[in-house]
Design a protein around this motif. Sequence first.
Motif, PDB file in Angstrom:
ATOM      1  N   UNK A 139       7.047   8.824  -6.659  1.00  0.00           N
ATOM      2  CA  UNK A 139       7.686   7.848  -6.958  1.00  0.00           C
ATOM      3  C   UNK A 139       7.796   6.496  -6.717  1.00  0.00           C
ATOM      4  N   UNK A 140       6.829   5.892  -7.134  1.00  0.00           N
ATOM      5  CA  UNK A 140       6.366   4.266  -7.439  1.00  0.00           C
ATOM      6  C   UNK A 140       5.939   3.962  -8.309  1.00  0.00           C
ATOM      7  N   UNK A 141       5.532   5.363  -9.534  1.00  0.00           N
ATOM      8  CA  UNK A 141       4.998   5.513 -11.088  1.00  0.00           C
ATOM      9  C   UNK A 141       4.160   4.547 -10.452  1.00  0.00           C
ATOM     10  N   UNK A 142       2.986   5.026 -10.468  1.00  0.00           N
ATOM     11  CA  UNK A 142       1.799   4.018 -10.623  1.00  0.00           C
ATOM     12  C   UNK A 142       1.222   5.000 -11.583  1.00  0.00           C
ATOM     13  N   UNK A 177      -6.993   0.435  -3.699  1.00  0.00           N
ATOM     14  CA  UNK A 177      -7.174   0.611  -1.957  1.00  0.00           C
ATOM     15  C   UNK A 177      -6.417   0.110  -1.758  1.00  0.00           C
ATOM     16  N   UNK A 178      -5.265  -1.102  -1.742  1.00  0.00           N
ATOM     17  CA  UNK A 178      -3.788  -1.395  -1.259  1.00  0.00           C
ATOM     18  C   UNK A 178      -2.600  -0.638  -2.156  1.00  0.00           C
ATOM     19  N   UNK A 179      -3.338  -0.066  -3.201  1.00  0.00           N
ATOM     20  CA  UNK A 179      -1.994   0.133  -4.315  1.00  0.00           C
ATOM     21  C   UNK A 179      -2.204   1.828  -3.793  1.00  0.00           C
ATOM     22  N   UNK A 180      -2.860   2.259  -2.991  1.00  0.00           N
ATOM     23  CA  UNK A 180      -2.806   3.247  -2.416  1.00  0.00           C
ATOM     24  C   UNK A 180      -1.942   3.530  -1.020  1.00  0.00           C
ATOM     25  N   UNK A 194       1.716  -3.097  -7.355  1.00  0.00           N
ATOM     26  CA  UNK A 194       2.348  -3.200  -9.133  1.00  0.00           C
ATOM     27  C   UNK A 194       2.274  -4.372  -9.426  1.00  0.00           C
ATOM     28  N   UNK A 195       2.583  -4.980  -8.758  1.00  0.00           N
ATOM     29  CA  UNK A 195       3.384  -6.468  -9.325  1.00  0.00           C
ATOM     30  C   UNK A 195       2.806  -7.359  -9.369  1.00  0.00           C
ATOM     31  N   UNK A 240      -4.327   4.074  -8.077  1.00  0.00           N
ATOM     32  CA  UNK A 240      -3.419   3.814  -6.525  1.00  0.00           C
ATOM     33  C   UNK A 240      -4.570   5.246  -5.958  1.00  0.00           C
ATOM     34  N   UNK A 241      -5.278   4.328  -4.782  1.00  0.00           N
ATOM     35  CA  UNK A 241      -6.578   5.169  -4.580  1.00  0.00           C
ATOM     36  C   UNK A 241      -5.621   5.770  -2.589  1.00  0.00           C
ATOM     37  N   UNK A 242      -5.180   6.531  -2.032  1.00  0.00           N
ATOM     38  CA  UNK A 242      -4.830   6.786  -1.466  1.00  0.00           C
ATOM     39  C   UNK A 242      -5.628   7.531  -0.513  1.00  0.00           C
ATOM     40  N   UNK A 243      -5.631   7.452   0.901  1.00  0.00           N
ATOM     41  CA  UNK A 243      -6.975   7.903   2.418  1.00  0.00           C
ATOM     42  C   UNK A 243      -6.075   9.253   2.738  1.00  0.00           C
ATOM     43  N   UNK A 244      -7.432  10.017   2.899  1.00  0.00           N
ATOM     44  CA  UNK A 244      -7.552  11.437   3.377  1.00  0.00           C
ATOM     45  C   UNK A 244      -6.916  11.542   4.469  1.00  0.00           C
TER      46      UNK A 244
END
Length: 297
Positions: free
Chosen positions: A32-35, A209-212, A219-220, A7-11
């Motif tokens: 917390x989501x356990x990616x 991207x959306x995973x971030x 994850x689904x 998962x790739x988060x924004x900065x």
Amino acid sequence: MFRGLSAFPLTPFSDDGIDEAAFARLVRRLAAARVDSIGALGSTGSYAYLTRSERKRVAGLAVKNASGIPVIVGIGALRTRDVLALAEDAQALGASGVLLAPMSYQKLGDDEVFGLYATVANELSVPLCVYDNPATTRFEFSDELHARIARLPNVRSIKLPPVPAEPGAARARIDRLRALIPSHVTLGVSGDASAATGLNAGCDVWYSVIGGLFPGLALEITRAAQAGLAQEAQRLSERLQPLWELFARCGGSLRVVAAAAELRGLVRRPCLPLPLMAVDGPQRQQLAELLDRWGLQ
């Protein structure tokens, strides 16, 4: 680390620079989501817009807030000298791996790109993911170049552009490349709209991207594909088709995901480094309606 969901988060940015508190919260959501891994300072993380000291700070915050989830840190830069310095920073801060795209102003040739990866790979003490992203770098990897680079020390994954939409063509694409690379190097799909197709075609990891931002959603799809439930993974992805179409209309995912983060109060507005701007107007309204319809928070 190079399997499952990365998962790739924004900065996120504020008037004062990087919004460190907001970034830390985004990383904690992913933990917390356990990616399966967290990709700090990818394209969604706006790495190209940051100084070395800013990138060092972001990498450190990612590792600190990841609760033991492996963190992959982007180290792309225009000069090999700077890539090596960024790699040194990432390793010293506890990154589990690094991600490298061949950034350039002058168009690079195959030998120059191979030389970049050879120099960096030989200096690393952590695994490296090759970042194949022609939409931003304007460099097109050939399969033969991927095969050469994949045999370098410490190379462990390739982050591919979107796979073909037709499942048979996607499978053929992945099979063709997998036949050329060592078995210990994983293949990952990026381009969220093609993630389910790529995972079903045999990709090991989704660089998302959306995973971030909304890890549960990603994850689904990932877990369905991993369980061999190809139709379910595709169904879950197709449910998000309006979002994928919005990505396409807005020139990519970054501006849309930034707007989503702003709409959900996860970051301040504006959150992107100028001159970049999150989507606005009718497109932002459409996004807000989609988020409400899907119950995404």
